[in-house]
Design an enzyme around this catalytic site. Structure first.
Site, PDB file in Angstrom:
ATOM      1  N   CYS A   1      89.104  -0.218 102.628  1.00 22.79           N
ATOM      2  CA  CYS A   1      90.083  -0.761 102.609  1.00 22.79           C
ATOM      3  C   CYS A   1      91.376  -0.462 103.277  1.00 22.79           C
ATOM      4  CB  CYS A   1      90.664   0.758 101.349  1.00 22.79           C
ATOM      5  SG  CYS A   1      90.198   2.137 101.884  1.00 22.79           S
ATOM      6  N   ARG A   2      92.416  -0.146 102.984  1.00 21.19           N
ATOM      7  CA  ARG A   2      93.765  -0.349 104.134  1.00 21.19           C
ATOM      8  C   ARG A   2      93.775   1.658 104.416  1.00 21.19           C
ATOM      9  NH1 ARG A   2      99.174   1.901 104.213  1.00 21.19           N
ATOM     10  NH2 ARG A   2     100.502   0.799 105.164  1.00 21.19           N
TER      11      ARG A   2
END
Length: 98
Positions: free
Chosen positions: A63-64
């Protein structure tokens, strides 16, 4: 839970390893680029898409920043899946994007 850094993931891809990378970010985040070969399944969609995963294979989640992917990994690990979290996420990815 197994963990990997973005740099380690990049090294494995550069060696030509065939990896199951799942990007769990939202659509608007993915619009800025994804790791080549990664599959996009938003975090919230994972429970409804378990049929796309094979318990005999390993999946690497990103994810980020590594938090959402960690939650996904914990959930899937409880379901009996072999998972690995990219602990520093796309913020640390300095490789190619598509």
């Amino acid at each position: 839970m197994k963990e990997i850094t973005a740099a380690e993931l990049k090294e494995r891809l550069e060696r030509g390893e065939k990896l199951n990378i799942i990007d769990v970010r939202e659509d608007e985040e993915v619009a800025f680029g994804m790791i080549p070969g990664a599959k996009h399944i938003k975090m919230g969609d994972i429970p409804n898409r378990l049929n796309e995963f094979n318990k005999e294979e390993t999946y690497i989640f990103i994810c980020r920043a590594g938090v959402r992917s960690e939650h996904v990994c914990r959930y899937l690990e409880e379901q009996g899946y072999d998972v690995c979290n990219v602990v520093d996420g796309m913020l640390a990815w300095d490789g190619e994007l598509v």
